[in-house]
Write an enzyme that holds these catalytic residues in place. Structure first.
Site, short mmCIF file in Angstrom:
data_model
loop_
_atom_site.label_atom_id
_atom_site.label_comp_id
_atom_site.label_asym_id
_atom_site.label_seq_id
_atom_site.Cartn_x
_atom_site.Cartn_y
_atom_site.Cartn_z
N TRP A 1 0.80 25.95 37.26
CA TRP A 1 -0.22 26.88 36.75
C TRP A 1 0.34 27.84 35.72
O TRP A 1 -0.38 28.67 35.16
CB TRP A 1 -0.85 27.65 37.91
CG TRP A 1 -1.78 26.81 38.76
CD1 TRP A 1 -2.23 25.55 38.48
CD2 TRP A 1 -2.37 27.18 40.02
NE1 TRP A 1 -3.07 25.11 39.49
CE2 TRP A 1 -3.16 26.09 40.44
CE3 TRP A 1 -2.30 28.31 40.83
CZ2 TRP A 1 -3.89 26.11 41.65
CZ3 TRP A 1 -3.01 28.33 42.03
CH2 TRP A 1 -3.80 27.24 42.42
N LYS A 2 1.64 27.80 35.49
CA LYS A 2 2.29 28.67 34.49
C LYS A 2 1.83 30.12 34.69
O LYS A 2 1.68 30.56 35.83
CB LYS A 2 2.02 28.14 33.07
CG LYS A 2 2.40 26.67 32.94
CD LYS A 2 2.50 26.19 31.52
CE LYS A 2 2.89 24.71 31.51
NZ LYS A 2 3.18 24.20 30.20
N HIS A 43 12.55 24.16 33.51
CA HIS A 43 11.37 23.80 32.72
C HIS A 43 11.67 24.16 31.25
O HIS A 43 12.34 25.17 30.98
CB HIS A 43 10.14 24.56 33.22
CG HIS A 43 8.88 24.11 32.56
ND1 HIS A 43 8.55 24.49 31.28
CD2 HIS A 43 7.91 23.26 32.97
CE1 HIS A 43 7.40 23.91 30.94
NE2 HIS A 43 7.00 23.15 31.95
N GLU A 74 9.99 15.51 31.03
CA GLU A 74 8.95 16.16 30.24
C GLU A 74 9.42 16.26 28.80
O GLU A 74 10.11 17.24 28.43
CB GLU A 74 8.68 17.57 30.77
CG GLU A 74 8.14 17.61 32.17
CD GLU A 74 7.31 18.87 32.40
OE1 GLU A 74 6.11 18.75 32.62
OE2 GLU A 74 7.88 19.97 32.33
N GLY A 96 1.92 20.51 26.35
CA GLY A 96 0.87 21.37 25.80
C GLY A 96 0.41 20.98 24.41
O GLY A 96 -0.30 21.73 23.76
N GLY A 121 0.45 20.64 33.54
CA GLY A 121 0.27 22.03 33.16
C GLY A 121 -1.20 22.31 32.89
O GLY A 121 -2.00 22.54 33.79
N GLY A 122 -1.58 22.26 31.61
CA GLY A 122 -2.93 22.64 31.19
C GLY A 122 -4.05 22.05 32.04
O GLY A 122 -4.96 22.78 32.49
P1 PGA Z 1 1.03 20.24 29.92
O1 PGA Z 1 2.32 20.95 30.52
O2 PGA Z 1 0.44 19.35 30.99
O3 PGA Z 1 0.10 21.38 29.56
O4 PGA Z 1 1.45 19.45 28.74
C1 PGA Z 1 3.22 20.27 31.36
C2 PGA Z 1 4.28 21.20 31.84
O5 PGA Z 1 4.67 22.11 31.09
O6 PGA Z 1 4.79 21.10 32.96
#
Ligand code: PGA
Length: 236
Positions: free
Chosen positions: A11-12, A88, A151, A157, A214-215
Site C-alpha cells: 500500500w506504500k 524495495h 521488480e 508504477g 503496488g498501485g
Molecule cells: P506497482 O508497484 O504495482 O504500482 O507497479 C509495485 C511495487 O512497487 O511493489
C-alpha cells in the site's frame, strides 16, 4: 515442487483502501494462497487486529538505538508483522539502501522471526545496456531469503509491466543462482504494473510464484480481480 502462491499488496504511503476491513474484502487471508498486506507502520496494528496477514514496508537491522524514524525488525515482529519488504527500489532510491544494507536487513528479519521479501530489479538503463543479469546477480549475492521479489525498476508504477515470458526467463535465471538446498523451495514473485488484466498470465509461468502489487492493490476491485486470477490459476 509446488510452492505456495503469495499475493502481496504494497500500500506504500497510502491509507487503507475503502472496505479493506469488511468480511468479504479481498485483503483477507485465504486457505489456498498467502495474501499479505503491507500498510504504513501506523496502520499495521489495525490491519493485524482485523485479522489480515501483515508485513512492514521496511525495517532496521539493529535491535534499538539512535535511529530516528526507523523501526527495528525485532519490534516489527513483536507487533505482529509476519513479513517485511527489504530493499524495495523506492527504499534504495530515496533512502540510499545498498545491497549490503539489504542483506543485513534480510538476515536480521529472519533472526527476528519475520519472512523477508528481498526486492531486486534492474533500471531501464541497465536493461537497455544488457546488464540485467549482472545487476541481479550482484543484488542477489549472499541472499538466502525465502521470498525474492523481482521488480524491474522500469516497470514499477509505470504501466509498462514486463512481458510474462520475459519475467519467467528472469525468474528461471534467479532460481538458477540460488543455492541448491533452497532452489526449489524459494518463492520468487513478480512486481511492476501488475493489474487484474495481466495477473493470470504471470501466474501461469512455472517460476513465478506470486505477485507484489503496488498501485492496483489500493483499488479493491482491481485487487479482487487479481485474487480471482490467482484462484483460477490455483485450480488450473
Ligand atoms: P506497482 O508497484 O504495482 O504500482 O507497479 C509495485 C511495487 O512497487 O511493489
Amino acid at each position: 515442487m509446488s510452492r505456495r502462491r503469495l499475493i502481496a499488496a504494497n500500500w506504500k504511503m497510502h491509507p487503507p483502501p475503502p472496505g479493506w476491513d469488511t468480511d468479504d474484502s479481498p485483503y483477507r487471508p485465504r486457505k489456498d494462497m498467502d495474501v499479505v498486506i503491507f500498510p504504513t507502520f501506523l496502520d499495521v496494528r489495525e490491519c493485524r487486529e482485523k485479522g489480515l496477514i501483515t508485513g512492514a514496508q521496511c525495517g532496521r537491522p539493529e535491535e534499538s538505538g539512535a535511529f530516528t524514524g526507523d523501526v527495528s525488525m525485532a519490534e516489527l515482529s513483536a507487533h505482529g508483522c509476519r513479513y517485511v519488504l527489504c530493499g524495495h527500489s523506492e527504499r534504495r532510491r530515496h533512502h540510499g539502501e545498498t545491497d549490503a544494507v539489504v542483506l543485513e536487513q534480510a538476515r536480521a528479519a529472519e533472526a527476528a522471526g519475520l519472512i523477508p521479501v528481498v526486492c531486486i530489479g534492474e533500471t531501464e538503463d541497465e536493461r537497455t545496456g544488457k546488464r540485467t543479469e549482472e545487476v541481479l546477480r550482484r543484488q542477489l549475492h549472499g541472499v538466502m531469503a525465502s521470498v525474492i521479489a523481482y521488480e524491474p525498476v522500469w516497470a514499477i508504477g509505470s504501466g509498462k509491466a514486463a512481458g510474462p515470458d520475459q519475467a519467467q526467463q528472469v525468474h528461471a535465471f534467479l532460481r538458477s543462482l540460488l543455492p541448491e538446498e533452497v532452489r526449489e523451495s524459494t518463492r520468487i514473485i513478480y512486481g511492476g504494473s501488475v493489474k487484474s488484466g495481466n495477473a493470470g498470465a504471470f501466474l501461469r509461468e512455472p517460476d513465478i510464484d506470486g505477485l507484489l502489487i503496488g498501485g492496483a492493490s489500493i483499488d479493491p476491485q482491481e485487487f479482487q480481480g487479481i485474487i480471482e486470477a490467482a484462484i483460477a490459476k490455483a485450480g488450473a
